[in-house]
Design a protein around this motif. Structure first.
Motif, PDB file in Angstrom:
ATOM      1  N   VAL A  84       0.857  -1.179   0.000  1.00  0.00           N
ATOM      2  CA  VAL A  84       0.000   0.000   0.000  1.00  0.00           C
ATOM      3  C   VAL A  84       0.896   1.232   0.000  1.00  0.00           C
ATOM      4  O   VAL A  84       1.777   1.368   0.852  1.00  0.00           O
ATOM      5  CB  VAL A  84      -0.958   0.004   1.211  1.00  0.00           C
ATOM      6  CG1 VAL A  84      -1.770   1.292   1.252  1.00  0.00           C
ATOM      7  CG2 VAL A  84      -1.872  -1.215   1.159  1.00  0.00           C
ATOM      8  N   GLU A 133       0.862   5.094   0.456  1.00  0.00           N
ATOM      9  CA  GLU A 133       0.077   6.203   1.001  1.00  0.00           C
ATOM     10  C   GLU A 133       0.287   7.461   0.161  1.00  0.00           C
ATOM     11  O   GLU A 133       1.319   7.591  -0.510  1.00  0.00           O
ATOM     12  CB  GLU A 133       0.481   6.463   2.460  1.00  0.00           C
ATOM     13  CG  GLU A 133       0.201   5.319   3.403  1.00  0.00           C
ATOM     14  CD  GLU A 133      -1.282   5.010   3.579  1.00  0.00           C
ATOM     15  OE1 GLU A 133      -2.113   5.941   3.419  1.00  0.00           O
ATOM     16  OE2 GLU A 133      -1.617   3.851   3.871  1.00  0.00           O
ATOM     17  N   PRO A 134      -0.637   8.413   0.194  1.00  0.00           N
ATOM     18  CA  PRO A 134      -0.451   9.666  -0.546  1.00  0.00           C
ATOM     19  C   PRO A 134       0.875  10.331  -0.166  1.00  0.00           C
ATOM     20  O   PRO A 134       1.229  10.410   1.010  1.00  0.00           O
ATOM     21  CB  PRO A 134      -1.647  10.515  -0.111  1.00  0.00           C
ATOM     22  CG  PRO A 134      -2.701   9.516   0.237  1.00  0.00           C
ATOM     23  CD  PRO A 134      -1.940   8.367   0.872  1.00  0.00           C
ATOM     24  N   ALA A 163       3.799   9.144  -0.667  1.00  0.00           N
ATOM     25  CA  ALA A 163       4.857   8.159  -0.423  1.00  0.00           C
ATOM     26  C   ALA A 163       5.382   7.561  -1.731  1.00  0.00           C
ATOM     27  O   ALA A 163       4.730   7.617  -2.770  1.00  0.00           O
ATOM     28  CB  ALA A 163       4.341   7.052   0.481  1.00  0.00           C
ATOM     29  N   ASN A 221       2.833   7.926  -5.083  1.00  0.00           N
ATOM     30  CA  ASN A 221       1.402   8.216  -5.025  1.00  0.00           C
ATOM     31  C   ASN A 221       1.215   9.721  -4.903  1.00  0.00           C
ATOM     32  O   ASN A 221       1.354  10.297  -3.836  1.00  0.00           O
ATOM     33  CB  ASN A 221       0.753   7.488  -3.849  1.00  0.00           C
ATOM     34  CG  ASN A 221      -0.745   7.648  -3.819  1.00  0.00           C
ATOM     35  OD1 ASN A 221      -1.305   8.474  -4.533  1.00  0.00           O
ATOM     36  ND2 ASN A 221      -1.397   6.858  -2.986  1.00  0.00           N
ATOM     37  N   HIS A 242      -4.755  11.373  -3.728  1.00  0.00           N
ATOM     38  CA  HIS A 242      -5.268  11.763  -2.420  1.00  0.00           C
ATOM     39  C   HIS A 242      -5.687  10.576  -1.555  1.00  0.00           C
ATOM     40  O   HIS A 242      -6.069  10.773  -0.402  1.00  0.00           O
ATOM     41  CB  HIS A 242      -6.458  12.720  -2.590  1.00  0.00           C
ATOM     42  CG  HIS A 242      -6.095  13.954  -3.351  1.00  0.00           C
ATOM     43  ND1 HIS A 242      -5.265  14.932  -2.849  1.00  0.00           N
ATOM     44  CD2 HIS A 242      -6.427  14.368  -4.598  1.00  0.00           C
ATOM     45  CE1 HIS A 242      -5.104  15.883  -3.742  1.00  0.00           C
ATOM     46  NE2 HIS A 242      -5.801  15.570  -4.815  1.00  0.00           N
ATOM     47  N   GLU A 243      -5.605   9.364  -2.109  1.00  0.00           N
ATOM     48  CA  GLU A 243      -6.003   8.169  -1.362  1.00  0.00           C
ATOM     49  C   GLU A 243      -4.902   7.132  -1.438  1.00  0.00           C
ATOM     50  O   GLU A 243      -4.121   7.106  -2.396  1.00  0.00           O
ATOM     51  CB  GLU A 243      -7.298   7.589  -1.951  1.00  0.00           C
ATOM     52  CG  GLU A 243      -8.487   8.531  -1.864  1.00  0.00           C
ATOM     53  CD  GLU A 243      -9.726   7.921  -2.498  1.00  0.00           C
ATOM     54  OE1 GLU A 243      -9.740   6.701  -2.756  1.00  0.00           O
ATOM     55  OE2 GLU A 243     -10.683   8.677  -2.725  1.00  0.00           O
ATOM     56  N   ALA A 244      -4.848   6.267  -0.436  1.00  0.00           N
ATOM     57  CA  ALA A 244      -3.887   5.164  -0.461  1.00  0.00           C
ATOM     58  C   ALA A 244      -4.137   4.304  -1.695  1.00  0.00           C
ATOM     59  O   ALA A 244      -5.279   4.169  -2.158  1.00  0.00           O
ATOM     60  CB  ALA A 244      -4.011   4.329   0.810  1.00  0.00           C
TER      61      ALA A 244
END
Length: 150
Positions: free
Chosen positions: A41, A43-44, A46, A101, A104-106
């Motif tokens: 995953v 994250e925004p 990252a 990313n 705005h979302e993971a």
């Protein structure tokens, strides 16, 4: 020039297909995530380094450029922060793809997801020399928007 690219399947890649062109006219071949240990995953904001499960042997005087997939960029803000990334002809380690990313979302990357495209390009290696001066041009040293936007 040789027109063959050799891919070596690495031990942790038991099932992914070889990188391939999705259509006869595609410039880039799809690279897939090789995630035997589960999803990653991002994250925004990252950045994650995603393995592909393959090493490559490129023809002489070529490079493999790693570029974003347009659908991931537009829909989810998933980019390659060093785009285009370069795989040199003499590199024999695993091809890995840096994903950032900017959305705005993971964003979850799963095993087998198509995460980037690879374009094979010719490389020139001209002689490098130091000069006392350079030929003049109309533009000169103007840069960073000096020619305007219209």
């Amino acid at each position: 020039m040789m027109n063959t690219i050799k891919f070596l399947r690495l031990a942790h890649n038991a099932d992914l297909p070889l990188p391939a062109y999705a259509t006869p006219g595609a410039a880039g071949m799809d690279l897939r995530a090789c995630l035997a240990d589960g999803d990653i995953v991002i994250e925004p904001g990252a950045i994650a380094l995603i393995p592909t499960g393959f090493a490559v042997e490129l023809p002489p005087a070529t490079e493999m450029q790693i570029r974003p997939r347009s659908g991931l960029a537009i829909r989810s803000g998933i980019l390659n922060p060093n785009s285009p990334g370069t795989v040199d002809e003499d590199y024999r380690g695993e091809i890995q793809v840096a994903l950032m990313n900017a959305g705005h979302e993971a964003f979850a990357v799963a095993h087998g997801d198509r995460i980037a495209q690879a374009v094979i390009a010719d490389v020139r290696r001209p002689e490098i020399v130091e000069a006392q001066s350079l030929a003049g041009t109309v533009r000169g040293a103007g840069g960073f928007g000096s020619t305007g936007v219209k």
